[in-house]
Design a protein around this motif. Structure first.
Motif, short mmCIF file in Angstrom:
data_model
loop_
_atom_site.label_atom_id
_atom_site.label_comp_id
_atom_site.label_asym_id
_atom_site.label_seq_id
_atom_site.Cartn_x
_atom_site.Cartn_y
_atom_site.Cartn_z
N ASP A 91 15.24 58.57 1.54
CA ASP A 91 15.33 60.03 1.66
C ASP A 91 14.07 60.58 2.63
OD1 ASP A 91 16.01 62.74 1.18
OD2 ASP A 91 16.16 62.28 -0.83
N LYS A 118 19.54 60.21 5.14
CA LYS A 118 20.05 60.77 3.77
C LYS A 118 21.45 60.14 3.22
CE LYS A 118 16.92 63.84 4.12
NZ LYS A 118 15.92 64.03 3.25
N LEU A 159 21.40 58.47 -0.62
CA LEU A 159 22.45 58.89 -1.52
C LEU A 159 23.50 57.81 -2.08
CD1 LEU A 159 23.75 61.41 -2.82
CD2 LEU A 159 25.40 61.41 -0.77
N VAL A 196 19.32 65.90 -1.78
CA VAL A 196 20.07 65.23 -0.70
C VAL A 196 21.33 66.28 -0.25
CG1 VAL A 196 21.53 63.38 0.42
CG2 VAL A 196 19.55 62.89 -0.93
N ASN A 217 19.83 69.20 1.49
CA ASN A 217 19.45 69.08 2.99
C ASN A 217 20.73 68.58 3.84
OD1 ASN A 217 16.80 69.37 2.27
ND2 ASN A 217 16.60 67.24 2.02
N GLN A 218 21.84 68.55 3.09
CA GLN A 218 23.29 68.14 3.86
C GLN A 218 23.88 69.48 4.11
OE1 GLN A 218 24.97 65.16 1.53
NE2 GLN A 218 24.21 63.46 3.09
N GLN A 228 11.06 65.04 -3.83
CA GLN A 228 11.89 64.36 -4.70
C GLN A 228 10.86 63.37 -5.40
OE1 GLN A 228 12.74 64.82 -1.55
NE2 GLN A 228 14.52 65.57 -1.93
#
Length: 393
Positions: A289, A294, A298, A327, A330-331, A390
Motif C-alpha cells: 500500500d 494498491k 488490496l 485503498v 485512494n482508488q 494505515q
C-alpha cells in the motif's frame, strides 16, 4: 523413560523427548498400566503441540482423555481437558476452547490442584482477551495470579503477568504494560523458561516500537528470535519475524520489511495460526500500500479479513477494514470506502464498551482516534484530518 522424556522436552529437545516417550508407551500398554499410558500419551501430545502439529496433538490427547477417566484420575483428566482447550484456542476455535477449559476448571478445584486451577483461569482469560473482552480477561488473570503465587509457580506467575501486560498494552497503557512485562521477565529467566522469556522480550519490543523507540524495539526482538528458534516455537518465531518487519517498515526499509514478513508467513501457515497469518498478510498489504501498489495491497487485505473473522479477532478485523477503506478511498471508490470504515467503527464501538473503566476506554479510544477522523472526512463532515495512515497490526 517418561521423566527423561519430560526433561528433554522442557529443555527444548523435542525429538529426543519423543524417542523416550515412544519407548515408554508400549511398556505401559504391555503391563496394562492405563494411568502410565495416559500420562505418556498426554506428554507426546504436548511435544507435538510445541512443534505446531495440532492434529497429531489432538489425536494423542483424545487417546489419553478416556484412559484418565477410566482409572478415575480426575487431575489427569483435568490436565488433558485443559491441554485440548489450549490446542483449540491456538486454532482459533475460541468457543470450543472455552468449553474444554470450563470442563477442566471444576475438576482442578475438586482435587485441590490450585496450580492447575490457576493455569486454566489464565487460559480462559487469554481466550476472552482475544475476543476483545478485556474486562473479563483481566478478571480471570487477577484470579489466577495469586493462586500461582500461593503455590510458588513462578512460571505460571510470569505467564499471567505477561498476559496482564499484554491487555494493558492493547488498551494503550504502555507504561503499565511495561511494568508487568518487567516483573514477568526475570521470573521466566529464573525458571529457565526460554519460551516465556522470548515471548516477554517480544512484547517489550512491541511496547518500545509503539513508543517510537525503534532501535530499542529491535534490540528486544533480536534477543527473542533465537530463543524461539532454540525451543522450536515456530509460532513465536513467526510473531517476532513479523514484529521486526513492522519496525523496518516504519523506518522506511520496505524491502527488509517484506523479507521478514515473507519469512513469517509460511511459519504461520505451517502451525495453522490463522490469526497470525492474518496479521502477517495485513502487514504485507500495508507495505505494498505504502509503495503505491494498491491492487496488490488490496489482495493481501482481502486474504487477511476472512481469517480474522474466522478466529473472531475483532480488533484485527477492524484494522483490516480500515486499511481496505483507505485503498478504496485512494482508488476513488468513496462509497465502498465509507462502507468499510463504518464496519470498522462498529466493531471498535463494540470493543470499547467492553473496556472496564472510563480511563481505560479513553486510552483505547486514543489508539483508534484517527479512524473516527477518517470517517468524518469521508462522510463530508468538516473536521481536521490529523496524520492519518494505515496501521500495522
Amino acid at each position: 523413560m517418561v521423566w527423561i522424556g519430560f526433561v528433554y522436552s522442557s529443555l527444548g529437545e523435542k525429538q529426543i523427548a519423543l524417542n523416550y516417550y515412544n519407548q515408554a508407551l508400549p511398556l505401559f500398554q504391555q503391563v496394562g498400566d492405563r494411568g502410565g499410558e495416559a500420562d505418556t500419551l498426554n506428554n507426546i501430545g504436548g511435544v507435538y503441540n510445541s512443534l505446531g502439529k495440532k492434529q497429531k496433538t489432538l489425536n494423542y490427547y483424545n487417546q489419553a482423555l478416556p484412559l484418565f477417566q477410566q482409572v478415575g484420575d480426575r487431575r489427569g483428566e483435568a490436565d488433558t481437558l485443559n491441554n485440548i482447550g489450549f490446542v483449540y484456542n491456538s486454532l482459533g476455535e475460541k468457543k470450543i476452547a472455552l468449553n474444554y477449559y470450563n470442563q477442566a476448571l471444576p475438576l482442578f478445584q475438586q482435587v485441590g490442584a490450585r496450580g492447575g486451577e490457576a493455569d486454566t483461569l489464565n487460559n480462559i482469560g487469554f481466550v476472552y482477551n482475544s475476543l476483545g473482552e478485556k474486562k473479563i480477561a483481566l478478571n480471570y488473570y487477577n484470579q489466577a495470579l495469586p493462586l500461582f503465587q500461593q503455590v510458588g509457580a513462578r512460571g505460571g506467575e510470569a505467564d499471567t503477568l505477561n498476559n496482564i501486560g499484554f491487555v494493558y498494552s492493547s488498551l494503550g497503557e504502555k507504561k503499565i504494560a511495561l511494568n508487568y512485562y518487567n516483573q514477568a521477565l526475570p521470573l521466566f529467566q529464573q525458571v529457565g523458561a526460554r519460551g516465556g522469556e522470548a515471548d516477554t522480550l517480544n512484547n517489550i519490543g512491541g511496547v518500545y516500537s509503539s513508543l517510537g523507540e525503534k532501535q530499542l524495539a529491535l534490540n528486544f526482538y533480536n534477543q527473542a528470535l533465537p530463543l524461539f528458534q532454540q525451543v522450536g516455537d515456530r509460532d513465536g518465531e513467526a510473531t517476532t519475524l513479523t514484529s521486526i518487519g513492522v519496525v523496518y517498515d516504519s523506518l522506511g526499509e520496505k524491502e527488509k520489511a517484506l523479507n521478514f514478513f515473507n519469512q513469517a508467513l509460511p511459519l504461520r501457515q505451517q502451525v495453522r495460526d490463522r490469526g497470525g497469518e492474518a496479521t502477517t498478510l495485513n502487514n504485507i498489504g500495508a507495505v505494498y500500500d505504502s509503495l503505491g501498489e494498491k491492487e496488490i495491497a488490496l489482495n493481501y487485505y482481502q486474504q487477511a479479513l476472512p481469517l480474522f473473522q474466522q478466529v473472531r479477532d475483532r480488533g484485527g478485523e477492524a484494522g483490516t477494514l480500515n486499511n481496505i477503506a483507505w485503498v478504496k478511498r485512494n482508488q476513488g471508490k468513496l462509497n465502498q470506502s465509507l462502507a468499510s470504515i463504518e464496519k470498522s467503527l462498529e466493531i471498535i464501538e463494540n470493543l470499547r464498551t467492553k473496556v472496564a473503566s472510563t480511563e481505560l476506554r479513553a486510552s483505547y479510544f486514543a489508539t483508534v482516534q484517527d479512524r473516527y477522523e477518517f470517517y468524518l472526512v469521508l462522510a463530508g463532515i468538516d473536521f481536521p484530518l490529523l496524520a492519518l495512515k494505515q496501521k500495522q497490526l
